[in-house]
Design a protein around this motif. Structure first.
Motif, mmCIF file in Angstrom:
data_model
loop_
_atom_site.group_PDB
_atom_site.id
_atom_site.type_symbol
_atom_site.label_atom_id
_atom_site.label_comp_id
_atom_site.label_asym_id
_atom_site.label_seq_id
_atom_site.Cartn_x
_atom_site.Cartn_y
_atom_site.Cartn_z
ATOM 1 N N SER A 170 0.887 -1.247 0.116
ATOM 2 C CA SER A 170 0.045 0.033 -0.002
ATOM 3 C C SER A 170 1.053 1.233 -0.014
ATOM 4 O O SER A 170 1.828 1.377 0.596
ATOM 5 N N SER A 171 0.385 2.436 -0.551
ATOM 6 C CA SER A 171 0.921 3.329 -0.628
ATOM 7 C C SER A 171 0.546 4.627 0.412
ATOM 8 O O SER A 171 1.125 5.520 0.858
ATOM 9 N N HIS A 217 1.776 -1.058 4.244
ATOM 10 C CA HIS A 217 2.621 0.074 3.984
ATOM 11 C C HIS A 217 3.978 0.129 5.152
ATOM 12 O O HIS A 217 5.286 0.136 4.669
ATOM 13 N N LYS A 218 3.588 0.109 6.202
ATOM 14 C CA LYS A 218 4.389 -0.155 7.541
ATOM 15 C C LYS A 218 5.290 -1.076 7.328
ATOM 16 O O LYS A 218 6.660 -1.105 7.696
ATOM 17 N N ILE A 219 4.780 -2.332 7.307
ATOM 18 C CA ILE A 219 5.947 -3.628 7.157
ATOM 19 C C ILE A 219 7.001 -3.621 6.234
ATOM 20 O O ILE A 219 7.955 -3.830 6.207
ATOM 21 N N PRO A 220 6.368 -3.354 4.781
ATOM 22 C CA PRO A 220 7.408 -3.088 3.745
ATOM 23 C C PRO A 220 8.371 -2.217 4.142
ATOM 24 O O PRO A 220 9.442 -2.218 3.762
ATOM 25 N N LYS A 221 7.861 -0.975 4.626
ATOM 26 C CA LYS A 221 8.791 0.099 5.036
ATOM 27 C C LYS A 221 9.879 -0.174 5.779
ATOM 28 O O LYS A 221 11.178 0.104 5.731
ATOM 29 N N TYR A 222 9.540 -0.947 7.005
ATOM 30 C CA TYR A 222 10.127 -1.635 7.819
ATOM 31 C C TYR A 222 11.211 -2.489 7.334
ATOM 32 O O TYR A 222 12.741 -2.573 7.360
ATOM 33 N N LEU A 223 10.721 -3.437 6.362
ATOM 34 C CA LEU A 223 11.769 -4.257 5.813
ATOM 35 C C LEU A 223 12.792 -3.718 4.882
ATOM 36 O O LEU A 223 14.027 -4.003 5.053
#
Length: 138
Positions: free
Chosen positions: A24-25, A32-38
């Motif tokens: 998600s954007s 969005h939060k999990i991919p950003k963390y990764l």
């Protein structure tokens, strides 16, 4: 082959390239939060979402089939009813090693097909807390 032990999860988290189906954007969403963390932890994130052009500074693909890069892990942020189609797309590729279904996402039949084809599958777990628990805290 079901992934059940911490050692197996740790081994999976050593992979590098994660295609996030349903990425998600929208900053407040887990997708969005999990991919950003990764991404901040050094993972290469490949967003897969037909409704956006880019996420986290990366171009977004409409489908897994459209992704040109090699994929290690397919991380699924879609409803359980869509898992079968995602697994079919992953099985059509020769590079995917792992299907990761986020918390609350289940499809035992699709998981069985993926495992029968030799993919490792994590079901009903979130990559962020697993990474924090097994990698970041080590």
């Amino acid at each position: 082959m079901p992934v059940e032990t911490d050692a197996e999860v740790r081994n999976i988290l050593d992979e590098n390239t994660v295609a996030v189906v349903g990425c998600s954007s929208t900053p407040g969403k887990d997708a969005h939060k999990i991919p950003k963390y990764l991404q901040a932890q050094g993972y290469e994130i490949i967003p897969v979402n037909p409704t956006v052009d880019d996420v986290l500074g990366q171009p977004s693909y409409d489908t897994l089939s459209d992704v040109e890069e090699e994929i290690d892990i397919v991380d699924v942020f879609r409803p359980s009813s869509e898992v079968s189609g995602v697994v079919d797309e992953a099985l059509a590729r020769d590079d995917v090693e792992v299907i990761w279904l986020q918390l609350g996402i289940h499809d035992d039949e699709a998981v069985a097909r993926a495992e029968a084809a030799g993919l490792r599958v994590v079901q009903d777990r979130c990559m962020k807390p697993e990474h924090q628990r097994l990698i970041a805290s080590a």
